[in-house]
Motif scaffolding. Sequence first.
Motif, short mmCIF file in Angstrom:
data_model
loop_
_atom_site.label_atom_id
_atom_site.label_comp_id
_atom_site.label_asym_id
_atom_site.label_seq_id
_atom_site.Cartn_x
_atom_site.Cartn_y
_atom_site.Cartn_z
N UNK A 1 3.72 9.86 -3.51
CA UNK A 1 4.02 8.76 -4.42
C UNK A 1 5.50 8.75 -4.74
N UNK A 2 6.10 7.57 -4.70
CA UNK A 2 7.52 7.42 -4.97
C UNK A 2 7.72 6.33 -6.01
N UNK A 3 8.56 6.59 -6.98
CA UNK A 3 8.89 5.57 -7.98
C UNK A 3 7.70 5.23 -8.85
N UNK A 4 7.75 4.02 -9.37
CA UNK A 4 6.69 3.56 -10.27
C UNK A 4 5.50 3.05 -9.47
N UNK A 5 4.33 3.47 -9.85
CA UNK A 5 3.10 3.04 -9.19
C UNK A 5 2.38 2.08 -10.13
N UNK A 6 2.40 0.81 -9.78
CA UNK A 6 1.75 -0.21 -10.61
C UNK A 6 0.24 -0.05 -10.56
N UNK A 7 -0.44 -0.60 -11.55
CA UNK A 7 -1.89 -0.45 -11.67
C UNK A 7 -2.63 -0.89 -10.40
N UNK B 1 3.98 18.90 -6.94
CA UNK B 1 5.31 18.43 -7.28
C UNK B 1 5.47 17.80 -8.64
N UNK B 2 4.63 18.17 -9.59
CA UNK B 2 4.76 17.57 -10.92
C UNK B 2 6.04 18.05 -11.58
N UNK B 3 6.82 17.12 -12.06
CA UNK B 3 8.06 17.46 -12.76
C UNK B 3 7.72 17.95 -14.16
N UNK B 4 8.56 18.84 -14.72
CA UNK B 4 8.30 19.34 -16.07
C UNK B 4 8.15 18.22 -17.10
N UNK B 5 8.98 17.19 -17.02
CA UNK B 5 8.90 16.10 -17.99
C UNK B 5 7.56 15.37 -17.90
N UNK B 6 7.03 15.25 -16.69
CA UNK B 6 5.73 14.59 -16.50
C UNK B 6 4.63 15.47 -17.12
N UNK B 7 4.70 16.77 -16.89
CA UNK B 7 3.72 17.68 -17.48
C UNK B 7 3.74 17.61 -19.00
N UNK B 8 4.94 17.60 -19.57
CA UNK B 8 5.08 17.52 -21.02
C UNK B 8 4.48 16.22 -21.55
N UNK C 1 1.37 14.18 -3.63
CA UNK C 1 2.70 14.64 -4.01
C UNK C 1 3.30 13.64 -4.99
N UNK C 2 3.52 14.08 -6.24
CA UNK C 2 4.09 13.19 -7.25
C UNK C 2 5.52 13.58 -7.62
N UNK C 3 6.18 14.33 -6.73
CA UNK C 3 7.55 14.76 -7.03
C UNK C 3 8.51 13.58 -7.15
N UNK C 4 8.17 12.44 -6.57
CA UNK C 4 9.02 11.26 -6.67
C UNK C 4 8.63 10.32 -7.81
N UNK C 5 7.75 10.78 -8.69
CA UNK C 5 7.28 9.96 -9.80
C UNK C 5 7.91 10.46 -11.10
N UNK C 6 8.53 9.55 -11.84
CA UNK C 6 9.16 9.91 -13.10
C UNK C 6 8.20 9.86 -14.28
N UNK C 7 7.20 8.96 -14.20
CA UNK C 7 6.29 8.75 -15.32
C UNK C 7 4.86 8.67 -14.82
N UNK C 8 3.98 9.44 -15.47
CA UNK C 8 2.54 9.31 -15.24
C UNK C 8 1.95 8.86 -16.56
N UNK C 9 1.54 7.59 -16.60
CA UNK C 9 0.95 7.07 -17.84
C UNK C 9 -0.55 7.36 -17.85
N UNK D 1 0.83 -1.20 0.00
CA UNK D 1 0.00 0.00 0.00
C UNK D 1 0.86 1.25 0.00
N UNK D 2 0.31 2.32 -0.54
CA UNK D 2 0.94 3.63 -0.50
C UNK D 2 0.48 4.29 0.79
N UNK D 3 1.41 4.82 1.61
CA UNK D 3 0.99 5.46 2.86
C UNK D 3 0.11 6.69 2.60
#
Length: 126
Positions: A25-31, A89-96, A56-64, A11-13
Motif C-alpha cells: 500500500x502506498x499513500x492514501x487508500x480511499x474507502x 512495515x507499520x510506522x511508529x506514528x501509525x501504531x500510536x 506492506x503498509x510502510x508507504x502509508x502515513x495514516x491508518x484510519x 486497483x492496488x496491485x
Amino acid sequence: MNQPLPGQPPQVPVLALGDVLLVSLQGELHDGMAEQLQHDITHRISTSRVTGVVIDISGVDIVDSFLGRVLAEIASTARLLAARTVLAGMRPAVAITLVELGLALPGLVTALDVDRAMELLSQRGS
C-alpha cells in the motif's frame, strides 16, 4: 490485472510470490480502494493455492478506523480460507494512532518489514 471501470478507483496491485500474496500500500487508500482490495485478495485466495498474505503498509502515513477495520476483515476472511495474514512495515506514528483510536487488529500478526513477514509465514508453514 483488470483495469478499473471509469468512475471507479484504481486497483492496488496484488502480487503472487509462490504461495504468498504481497500487497504494498502506498499513500492514501480511499474507502473504495480499500473495499476493492479486500475483494481482490479474497478472490485471489479462493482461486489459487495461496497460504499467506503480506500487506506492506510502510508507504502509508495514516491508518484510519475504516482502513483498520478493512485490514482486520481481510485477515479474518483469509483465515477462513486457510491463509495467514501478516501486516508489515507499520510506522511508529501509525501504531500510536491505532492505539489512541482504540483499534485492535484481531487476526493480524505484525512484522517490522516484508522480509520478516515472509519469514513468519515460512516458519508457521513448517
